[in-house]
Design a protein around this motif. Structure first.
Motif, PDB file in Angstrom:
ATOM      1  N   VAL A 294      30.123  -0.799  14.896  1.00  0.00           N
ATOM      2  CA  VAL A 294      30.031  -2.294  14.831  1.00  0.00           C
ATOM      3  C   VAL A 294      29.149  -2.503  15.969  1.00  0.00           C
ATOM      4  O   VAL A 294      28.285  -3.936  15.767  1.00  0.00           O
ATOM      5  CB  VAL A 294      31.352  -2.573  15.084  1.00  0.00           C
ATOM      6  CG1 VAL A 294      32.031  -4.049  15.137  1.00  0.00           C
ATOM      7  CG2 VAL A 294      32.284  -2.105  13.474  1.00  0.00           C
ATOM      8  N   LEU A 295      29.133  -2.178  16.392  1.00  0.00           N
ATOM      9  CA  LEU A 295      28.581  -2.472  18.070  1.00  0.00           C
ATOM     10  C   LEU A 295      26.462  -2.850  17.908  1.00  0.00           C
ATOM     11  O   LEU A 295      26.330  -3.139  17.979  1.00  0.00           O
ATOM     12  CB  LEU A 295      28.845  -1.796  19.724  1.00  0.00           C
ATOM     13  CG  LEU A 295      28.206  -1.691  20.461  1.00  0.00           C
ATOM     14  CD1 LEU A 295      28.605  -2.981  21.248  1.00  0.00           C
ATOM     15  CD2 LEU A 295      28.775  -0.332  21.669  1.00  0.00           C
ATOM     16  N   LYS A 296      26.326  -1.555  16.734  1.00  0.00           N
ATOM     17  CA  LYS A 296      24.938  -1.510  16.519  1.00  0.00           C
ATOM     18  C   LYS A 296      24.706  -2.885  15.926  1.00  0.00           C
ATOM     19  O   LYS A 296      23.217  -3.045  16.241  1.00  0.00           O
ATOM     20  CB  LYS A 296      24.887  -0.381  16.308  1.00  0.00           C
ATOM     21  CG  LYS A 296      24.611   1.056  17.028  1.00  0.00           C
ATOM     22  CD  LYS A 296      24.108   2.489  16.145  1.00  0.00           C
ATOM     23  CE  LYS A 296      23.953   3.446  17.359  1.00  0.00           C
ATOM     24  NZ  LYS A 296      23.753   4.903  16.343  1.00  0.00           N
ATOM     25  N   ARG A 297      25.207  -3.192  14.881  1.00  0.00           N
ATOM     26  CA  ARG A 297      25.039  -4.355  13.972  1.00  0.00           C
ATOM     27  C   ARG A 297      25.211  -4.893  14.659  1.00  0.00           C
ATOM     28  O   ARG A 297      24.342  -6.827  14.038  1.00  0.00           O
ATOM     29  CB  ARG A 297      26.147  -4.203  13.119  1.00  0.00           C
ATOM     30  CG  ARG A 297      25.820  -5.547  11.856  1.00  0.00           C
ATOM     31  CD  ARG A 297      24.653  -5.382  10.872  1.00  0.00           C
ATOM     32  NE  ARG A 297      24.348  -6.090  10.380  1.00  0.00           N
ATOM     33  CZ  ARG A 297      23.991  -7.102  10.934  1.00  0.00           C
ATOM     34  NH1 ARG A 297      23.149  -7.486  12.093  1.00  0.00           N
ATOM     35  NH2 ARG A 297      23.962  -8.632  10.107  1.00  0.00           N
ATOM     36  N   LEU A 298      26.238  -5.461  15.930  1.00  0.00           N
ATOM     37  CA  LEU A 298      26.656  -6.425  16.770  1.00  0.00           C
ATOM     38  C   LEU A 298      25.004  -6.454  17.370  1.00  0.00           C
ATOM     39  O   LEU A 298      24.860  -7.219  17.710  1.00  0.00           O
ATOM     40  CB  LEU A 298      28.006  -6.129  17.303  1.00  0.00           C
ATOM     41  CG  LEU A 298      28.109  -7.305  18.075  1.00  0.00           C
ATOM     42  CD1 LEU A 298      28.310  -8.650  17.174  1.00  0.00           C
ATOM     43  CD2 LEU A 298      29.941  -6.947  18.519  1.00  0.00           C
ATOM     44  N   MET A 299      24.965  -5.941  18.150  1.00  0.00           N
ATOM     45  CA  MET A 299      23.452  -5.688  19.154  1.00  0.00           C
ATOM     46  C   MET A 299      22.076  -6.170  17.701  1.00  0.00           C
ATOM     47  O   MET A 299      21.938  -7.102  18.288  1.00  0.00           O
ATOM     48  CB  MET A 299      22.964  -4.078  19.694  1.00  0.00           C
ATOM     49  CG  MET A 299      24.663  -4.097  20.390  1.00  0.00           C
ATOM     50  SD  MET A 299      25.173  -5.281  21.581  1.00  0.00           S
ATOM     51  CE  MET A 299      23.009  -5.544  23.405  1.00  0.00           C
ATOM     52  N   GLU A 300      22.504  -6.104  16.936  1.00  0.00           N
ATOM     53  CA  GLU A 300      21.303  -6.626  15.877  1.00  0.00           C
ATOM     54  C   GLU A 300      20.910  -8.095  15.702  1.00  0.00           C
ATOM     55  O   GLU A 300      20.373  -8.657  16.047  1.00  0.00           O
ATOM     56  CB  GLU A 300      21.103  -6.023  14.590  1.00  0.00           C
ATOM     57  CG  GLU A 300      21.015  -4.399  14.452  1.00  0.00           C
ATOM     58  CD  GLU A 300      21.321  -3.140  13.046  1.00  0.00           C
ATOM     59  OE1 GLU A 300      21.563  -4.469  12.299  1.00  0.00           O
ATOM     60  OE2 GLU A 300      21.479  -2.250  12.996  1.00  0.00           O
ATOM     61  N   GLU A 301      22.645  -8.674  15.609  1.00  0.00           N
ATOM     62  CA  GLU A 301      22.636 -10.135  15.453  1.00  0.00           C
ATOM     63  C   GLU A 301      21.989 -10.644  16.776  1.00  0.00           C
ATOM     64  O   GLU A 301      21.664 -11.910  16.805  1.00  0.00           O
ATOM     65  CB  GLU A 301      23.919 -10.148  15.508  1.00  0.00           C
ATOM     66  CG  GLU A 301      24.241 -11.418  15.254  1.00  0.00           C
ATOM     67  CD  GLU A 301      25.487 -12.017  14.868  1.00  0.00           C
ATOM     68  OE1 GLU A 301      26.246 -12.826  14.401  1.00  0.00           O
ATOM     69  OE2 GLU A 301      27.171 -11.247  15.340  1.00  0.00           O
ATOM     70  N   ILE A 302      22.623  -9.876  17.964  1.00  0.00           N
ATOM     71  CA  ILE A 302      22.227 -10.701  19.000  1.00  0.00           C
ATOM     72  C   ILE A 302      21.604 -10.190  19.452  1.00  0.00           C
ATOM     73  O   ILE A 302      20.902 -11.368  20.216  1.00  0.00           O
ATOM     74  CB  ILE A 302      23.889  -9.401  19.845  1.00  0.00           C
ATOM     75  CG1 ILE A 302      24.915  -9.699  19.540  1.00  0.00           C
ATOM     76  CG2 ILE A 302      23.409 -10.041  21.415  1.00  0.00           C
ATOM     77  CD1 ILE A 302      25.681  -9.022  20.853  1.00  0.00           C
ATOM     78  N   CYS A 303      19.985  -9.358  19.275  1.00  0.00           N
ATOM     79  CA  CYS A 303      18.695  -9.342  19.899  1.00  0.00           C
ATOM     80  C   CYS A 303      18.041 -10.148  18.808  1.00  0.00           C
ATOM     81  O   CYS A 303      17.140 -10.205  19.978  1.00  0.00           O
ATOM     82  CB  CYS A 303      18.322  -8.052  19.984  1.00  0.00           C
ATOM     83  SG  CYS A 303      19.917  -7.251  21.176  1.00  0.00           S
ATOM     84  N   THR A 304      18.322 -10.293  17.610  1.00  0.00           N
ATOM     85  CA  THR A 304      17.563 -10.592  16.647  1.00  0.00           C
ATOM     86  C   THR A 304      18.040 -12.126  16.418  1.00  0.00           C
ATOM     87  O   THR A 304      16.554 -13.312  16.151  1.00  0.00           O
ATOM     88  CB  THR A 304      17.318 -10.088  15.446  1.00  0.00           C
ATOM     89  OG1 THR A 304      18.868  -9.573  14.852  1.00  0.00           O
ATOM     90  CG2 THR A 304      17.155  -8.073  16.230  1.00  0.00           C
ATOM     91  N   GLU A 305      19.351 -12.432  16.462  1.00  0.00           N
ATOM     92  CA  GLU A 305      19.347 -13.925  15.856  1.00  0.00           C
ATOM     93  C   GLU A 305      20.126 -14.818  16.783  1.00  0.00           C
ATOM     94  O   GLU A 305      19.602 -16.199  16.728  1.00  0.00           O
ATOM     95  CB  GLU A 305      20.059 -13.997  14.981  1.00  0.00           C
ATOM     96  CG  GLU A 305      19.775 -12.502  13.700  1.00  0.00           C
ATOM     97  CD  GLU A 305      21.786 -13.341  12.265  1.00  0.00           C
ATOM     98  OE1 GLU A 305      21.629 -14.073  12.304  1.00  0.00           O
ATOM     99  OE2 GLU A 305      21.322 -11.734  11.617  1.00  0.00           O
ATOM    100  N   VAL A 306      20.630 -14.426  18.340  1.00  0.00           N
ATOM    101  CA  VAL A 306      21.411 -15.301  18.909  1.00  0.00           C
ATOM    102  C   VAL A 306      19.821 -15.258  20.418  1.00  0.00           C
ATOM    103  O   VAL A 306      20.319 -16.083  20.932  1.00  0.00           O
ATOM    104  CB  VAL A 306      22.294 -14.187  19.929  1.00  0.00           C
ATOM    105  CG1 VAL A 306      22.783 -15.603  20.593  1.00  0.00           C
ATOM    106  CG2 VAL A 306      23.780 -14.440  18.307  1.00  0.00           C
ATOM    107  N   PHE A 307      19.736 -13.664  20.709  1.00  0.00           N
ATOM    108  CA  PHE A 307      18.034 -14.125  22.180  1.00  0.00           C
ATOM    109  C   PHE A 307      17.592 -13.521  21.087  1.00  0.00           C
ATOM    110  O   PHE A 307      17.045 -12.849  21.994  1.00  0.00           O
ATOM    111  CB  PHE A 307      18.997 -13.153  23.455  1.00  0.00           C
ATOM    112  CG  PHE A 307      20.417 -14.342  23.702  1.00  0.00           C
ATOM    113  CD1 PHE A 307      20.424 -14.951  24.161  1.00  0.00           C
ATOM    114  CD2 PHE A 307      21.446 -13.618  23.121  1.00  0.00           C
ATOM    115  CE1 PHE A 307      21.409 -16.236  24.774  1.00  0.00           C
ATOM    116  CE2 PHE A 307      23.265 -14.055  23.864  1.00  0.00           C
ATOM    117  CZ  PHE A 307      23.404 -15.219  24.452  1.00  0.00           C
ATOM    118  N   PRO A 308      16.603 -13.768  20.457  1.00  0.00           N
ATOM    119  CA  PRO A 308      15.394 -12.872  20.139  1.00  0.00           C
ATOM    120  C   PRO A 308      14.514 -13.645  20.921  1.00  0.00           C
ATOM    121  O   PRO A 308      13.328 -12.508  20.679  1.00  0.00           O
ATOM    122  CB  PRO A 308      14.649 -14.356  18.800  1.00  0.00           C
ATOM    123  CG  PRO A 308      15.463 -15.380  18.954  1.00  0.00           C
ATOM    124  CD  PRO A 308      16.880 -15.526  19.281  1.00  0.00           C
TER     125      PRO A 308
END
Length: 418
Positions: free
Chosen positions: A172-186
Motif C-alpha cells: 500500500v505504501l509503495k502505491r501511495l508514494m507513487e501517487e504522492i511523487c507523481t501526482e501530488v508533488f511531481p
C-alpha cells in the motif's frame, strides 16, 4: 560557496544594478533592495555596493501539521514573509499518529474522519498541495514534503489496517508514494521519509522504500538518529537529536537543538542566534545547513497561537541571520540561552544589534502579526540562590521583602548574582 544564490547589488546616484548567475540570486538581491527601500526616509536610498552569498545552502523551517492542521493561507503567509529574509526551505511534516493530512485519491480511507485523533478530516487536498508547491516556487523556496515511515504512522494503520513494515503495508505504501511523487508533488526534487523513533521489524523496509522513492525520480532525506545509512544509501540526513552525527559523504541538515516548541520566548532565540550551524563556521559538501522545527505536541487552539506561543517569527529571524551569515560564538554548549552580562562582550553587543533590527521588522514587516518579543537586552536580572521551601508553597523568604547582595535564612547564608 553557494554561487547559485550569490548576488551583487550596486546603487549609484542614477541607477540600481543587480548581478547574479541565477534567478535565485536575483530574487535574494531584490529582497535586500526592498529592505533598503523600506528602511529609507522615503525620498532616497544610500549609494552602496553589496556582494553577498549564504554560508549554508539549506535555511529552513518545518511545520508539524500531522499533529495540528495549519491553514493554507497561514502557511503561505509564512512562506511569503520568511522569504524576505532569505529562508529557502519549507519542510512540510504531513503525517503523524494523530492524522494523515494529505488527500489520497487511491486510498481515500486515509482521510476518513474516524481515522483522526486531532482536527478530524482536516487535510490538504491535492489542489491545495499544488497551490503551496507553486507558492514556494514563486518565493524561491524549496518544498520538502515528509511522509513519516514506518514510525509515527498510527493514522495509516487505523485507515489501512496493516503496519507499514508488513508485506501488505509496504504494498500500500509503495502505491501511495507513487501517487504522492507523481501526482501530488511531481516537481518536488526531495521527499523526506522519516524513519525516526521506531523499532525496525523488517530489515528490508527502509532500503526498499529509499530505492522505490529514488526510482520515482526523487532524492530522499531521512532523520538521524533513525536508520543507519552508509554513504550512497541516502541522499541527505536531518539531525534531530544530540546523538545524530553528520557522516562523510552524506549531506547533513542540522535540527539538533533547533526545536522551538519549548514555550520559552526569550531563551531559545538567544541560543539560535549565537550558535553555529552543525558547529561549523560555514557549509560544505557534508554540512548543508539547518531547519528550525515546530512540533505541535501540545494542542493549541488556532494558527495564531501556534505562531505566538512558539515564538515563531523572532526565532526564524535569528536563524535566518545565522544560516545566511554563518559563524556564531558556540554550539549550544557555553552560554546557551543566556546572554553574557558584560555589556562590553562582543557576543552581547552582537545580539543587541540583532535585537534592534528585529524590533524594527516587528514594527514594519510583521505589523499585526503575532510577534512575541519585546526589548530585553536592557533588562538586568539578579538571581538569588535557591531557598528551601520543603514543599510548602506558602513559605516566605527574605528577597520578598527587600533586594540585597546576600541573605540569611534560618542561620544559613544565601547569595545572589547578576
Amino acid at each position: 560557496i553557494n554561487p547559485d544564490e550569490a548576488y551583487r547589488l550596486r546603487i549609484t546616484p542614477d541607477s540600481i544594478l543587480i548581478e547574479a548567475t541565477t534567478e535565485k540570486g536575483i530574487y535574494w538581491a531584490r529582497q535586500t533592495l526592498a529592505q533598503i527601500v523600506e528602511s529609507s526616509d522615503g525620498n532616497s536610498v544610500p549609494a552602496l555596493e553589496i556582494t553577498d552569498w549564504p554560508a549554508f545552502r539549506i535555511r529552513g523551517f518545518m511545520h508539524d501539521v500531522g499533529r495540528s492542521y495549519i491553514s493554507v493561507d497561514e502557511i503561505k503567509k509564512h512562506i511569503r514573509l520568511l522569504s524576505k529574509f532569505k529562508i529557502n526551505v519549507f519542510h512540510w511534516h504531513l503525517t503523524e499518529n494523530q492524522g494523515w493530512r494529505l488527500e489520497s485519491n487511491v486510498f481515500p480511507q486515509l482521510n476518513d474522519p474516524v481515522h483522526y485523533e486531532r482536527h478530524h478530516a482536516q487535510y490538504y487536498t491535492v489542489a491545495q498541495a499544488h497551490e503551496i508547491a507553486e507558492y514556494c516556487r514563486q518565493h524561491n523556496m524549496l518544498l520538502i514534503p515528509e511522509i513519516d515511515m514506518p514510525g509515527h504512522s498510527a493514522a495509516f494503520v487505523r485507515a489501512i489496517g496493516h503496519d507499514m513494515q508488513s508485506p501488505e503495508g509496504m504494498k500500500v505504501l509503495k502505491r501511495l508514494m507513487e501517487e504522492i511523487c507523481t501526482e501530488v508533488f511531481p516537481d518536488a526534487p526531495w521527499i523526506h521519509i522519516g524513519t525516526d523513533e521506531v523499532q525496525f521489524t523488517n530489515p528490508s523496509f527502509v532500503p526498499e522504500m529509499v530505492a522505490h522513492v529514488r526510482g520515482l525520480g526523487k532524492k530522499v532525506i531521512s532523520w538521524n538518529p533513525g536508520w543507519a545509512y552508509r554513504s550512497g544509501e541516502i541522499d541527505a540526513t536531518q539531525l534531530w537529536s544530540y546523538r545524530g552525527k553528520a557522516q562523510p559523504g552524506i549531506p547533513a541538515i542540522d535540527s539538533r537543538f533547533h526545536y522551538i516548541n519549548h514555550f520559552d520566548a526569550f531563551g531559545d532565540i538567544v541560543a539560535l542566534y549565537n550558535s553555529r550551524i552543525a558547529d561549523a563556521e560555514k557549509g560544505s559538501d557534508d554540512i548543508a545547513g539547518g531547519i528550525v522545527a515546530v512540533w505541535n505536541d501540545r494542542l493549541l487552539p488556532n494558527d495564531e497561537q501556534i505562531v505566538l506561543q512558539n515564538n515563531f517569527y523572532p526565532s526564524m529571524l535569528a536563524f535566518a541571520e545565522r544560516t545566511w551569515c554563518g559563524g556564531g560564538s558556540e554550539y549550544f554548549d557555553k552560554n546557551g540561552t543566556i546572554l553574557p552580562t558584560d555589556e562590553n562582550d562582543a557576543v552581547f553587543n552582537g545580539f543587541v544589534d540583532f535585537e534592534k533590527r528585529m524590533l524594527w521588522h516587528k514594527k514594519h514587516t510583521f505589523t499585526d502579526e503575532p510577534f512575541a518579543y519585546v526589548k530585553q537586552t536592557n533588562v538586568k536580572w539578579r538571581i538569588t540562590d535557591a531557598f528551601p521551601n520543603d514543599g510548602d508553597l506558602l513559605k516566605s523568604f527574605p528577597p520578598e521583602t527587600g533586594i540585597d547582595d546576600t541573605y540569611e535564612y534560618n542561620g544559613i547564608g544565601y547569595g545572589s548574582h547578576n
